[in-house]
Design a protein around this motif. Structure first.
Motif, PDB file in Angstrom:
ATOM      1  N   ILE A 133       0.807  -0.981   0.070  1.00 21.23           N
ATOM      2  CA  ILE A 133       0.104  -0.049   0.069  1.00 21.23           C
ATOM      3  C   ILE A 133       0.994   1.321   0.201  1.00 21.23           C
ATOM      4  O   ILE A 133       1.563   1.629   1.046  1.00 21.23           O
ATOM      5  N   ALA A 134       1.118   1.700  -1.242  1.00 18.68           N
ATOM      6  CA  ALA A 134       2.124   2.739  -1.167  1.00 18.68           C
ATOM      7  C   ALA A 134       1.630   3.919  -2.288  1.00 18.68           C
ATOM      8  O   ALA A 134       1.356   3.219  -3.603  1.00 18.68           O
ATOM      9  N   PRO A 135       1.672   5.039  -2.197  1.00 15.49           N
ATOM     10  CA  PRO A 135       1.085   5.936  -3.122  1.00 15.49           C
ATOM     11  C   PRO A 135       2.139   6.721  -4.233  1.00 15.49           C
ATOM     12  O   PRO A 135       2.001   7.153  -5.138  1.00 15.49           O
ATOM     13  N   GLN A 136       3.381   6.281  -4.045  1.00 19.11           N
ATOM     14  CA  GLN A 136       4.639   6.920  -4.869  1.00 19.11           C
ATOM     15  C   GLN A 136       5.087   5.670  -5.685  1.00 19.11           C
ATOM     16  O   GLN A 136       5.417   4.624  -5.407  1.00 19.11           O
ATOM     17  N   GLN A 137       5.381   6.223  -7.066  1.00 23.21           N
ATOM     18  CA  GLN A 137       5.852   5.170  -7.996  1.00 23.21           C
ATOM     19  C   GLN A 137       7.404   4.715  -7.608  1.00 23.21           C
ATOM     20  O   GLN A 137       7.652   3.584  -8.092  1.00 23.21           O
ATOM     21  N   ARG A 138       7.901   5.545  -6.919  1.00 28.06           N
ATOM     22  CA  ARG A 138       9.466   5.266  -6.638  1.00 28.06           C
ATOM     23  C   ARG A 138       9.431   4.099  -5.700  1.00 28.06           C
ATOM     24  O   ARG A 138      10.547   3.249  -5.716  1.00 28.06           O
ATOM     25  N   VAL A 139       8.544   3.833  -4.823  1.00 31.30           N
ATOM     26  CA  VAL A 139       8.452   2.197  -4.291  1.00 31.30           C
ATOM     27  C   VAL A 139       8.325   1.180  -4.910  1.00 31.30           C
ATOM     28  O   VAL A 139       8.879   0.482  -4.737  1.00 31.30           O
ATOM     29  N   PHE A 140       7.359   1.332  -5.960  1.00 31.21           N
ATOM     30  CA  PHE A 140       7.338   0.495  -6.987  1.00 31.21           C
ATOM     31  C   PHE A 140       8.416   0.132  -7.672  1.00 31.21           C
ATOM     32  O   PHE A 140       8.963  -1.030  -8.139  1.00 31.21           O
ATOM     33  N   ASP A 141       9.315   1.264  -8.099  1.00 34.45           N
ATOM     34  CA  ASP A 141      10.462   0.874  -8.850  1.00 34.45           C
ATOM     35  C   ASP A 141      11.496   0.335  -7.894  1.00 34.45           C
ATOM     36  O   ASP A 141      12.359  -0.460  -8.523  1.00 34.45           O
TER      37      ASP A 141
END
Length: 338
Positions: A133-141
């Motif tokens: 549960i994360a709103p920032q694209q950099r987490v998924f990167d």
């Protein structure tokens, strides 16, 4: 659960052992759990790595008599706003019904080291699956660069077709909100957006812009906010004093509350002078004055579907959680241009 330890001070974990032994962390877990499905040389290599690192199994050691920990991990890089908090509660409730426990790692920073440390901490609990549960694209990167992740489900506001994603059409909700105001005759609609680096905020802003474009309505620059009622109040006052809009679509209900306050402070009537629409449908929204028109996302259903998708895979019920416009008294027909 508490946040993971600093990578500078933490004890070695299963991922460290796996890297040194050249195996997956699942293999390390099987060694800890005395699984028979291992080659002796693999077991010896893992044991040697554990001894070299002085690794001592903690929570995983209590699962020695079973091959499954029945634990799901949640990685949350988000403050406890209404939607994410409710989703995590629903994940926990749905997991319990399936006979699972939930360990949650909250990270205050979303740099690569913090995310990797959080994932290490969760996998050290011998989790069988992971919800992001994360709103920032950099987490998924960052997650894309981590090897040997457990089965995973991510809450996303885009990237339809991602096999790991439970997709939520935030843009459709924003279009519904903007279209509702346009249908009431509003031509000049302001948008208070969420923070610049939030995926959900960007999706809602894009939905607003697309709806205006499709209707050939004037495009007023969105104002980047911070989700707070305080921001909604001060931004709303400044914009209302500029007399350039008859309606506001806010990216969440808290900012919409601030806009309502701003209107009252300037002796403007809602909805006779200014219409206001929010997003989320927090429980208090129906008690704002006037009650707030907003977009509802079923966050509890999101949590339930996360667990179902993680345990049983994707099917027709695990995708496309559709937002729904809830019309109340804060939106009304447009008056003549101010």
């Amino acid at each position: 659960m508490s946040s993971p330890e600093s990578p500078r001070t933490r004890a070695p974990n299963m991922r460290d052992v796996a890297r040194l032994a050249g195996v997956s962390y699942q293999t390390v877990s099987r060694v800890i759990n005395n699984s028979d499905a291992l080659r002796p040389e693999t077991r010896d290599r893992v044991v040697a790595a554990m001894e070299q690192l002085h690794y001592r199994p903690n929570r995983a050691a209590r699962a020695l008599k079973t091959s499954r920990s029945r634990t799901i991990g949640v990685l949350a890089s988000i403050r406890a706003t209404y939607g994410p908090a409710l989703t995590i509660q629903a994940i926990e409730a749905a997991a319990v019904k399936e006979g699972f426990y939930v360990n949650t790692a909250h990270v205050a920073e979303t740099d690569e080291q913090s995310i990797v440390s959080a994932v290490d901490w969760l996998t050290d609990q011998d989790i069988e699956g992971l919800v992001i549960i994360a709103p920032q694209q950099r987490v998924f990167d960052t997650l894309a660069r981590i090897d040997q992740l457990p089965p995973m489900v991510t809450l996303r506001s885009g990237l339809d077709g991602d096999p790991h994603a439970l997709w939520v059409d935030q843009a459709a909700g924003a279009r519904a909100a903007t279209g509702h105001l346009a249908d009431l005759g509003h031509q000049y609609i302001r948008h208070l957006a969420g923070p610049r680096d939030w995926i959900e905020a960007d999706a809602r802003m894009q939905g607003y812009l697309l709806e205006l474009s499709d209707r050939d309505l004037p495009t007023l620059p969105p104002i980047q906010g911070d989700w707070t009622a305080e921001f909604g109040y001060w931004a709303g006052r400044q914009l209302m004093m500029g007399n350039d809009a008859t309606a506001f679509f806010c990216s969440n209900d808290e900012m919409a509350l601030g806009v309502l306050h701003a209107a009252h402070s300037l002796h403007l009537r809602v909805p006779q002078d200014i219409s206001v629409v929010g997003f989320d449908d927090i429980p208090a929204a129906q008690h704002f004055w006037p009650p707030l028109t907003t977009v509802r996302l079923d966050f509890a259903e999101l949590g339930r579907r996360c667990v179902q998708m993680l345990l049983y895979g994707r099917d027709d019920t695990t995708v496309d959680v559709e937002p729904r416009l809830i019309a109340r008294d804060s939106s009304g027909p447009a008056h003549s241009a101010r």
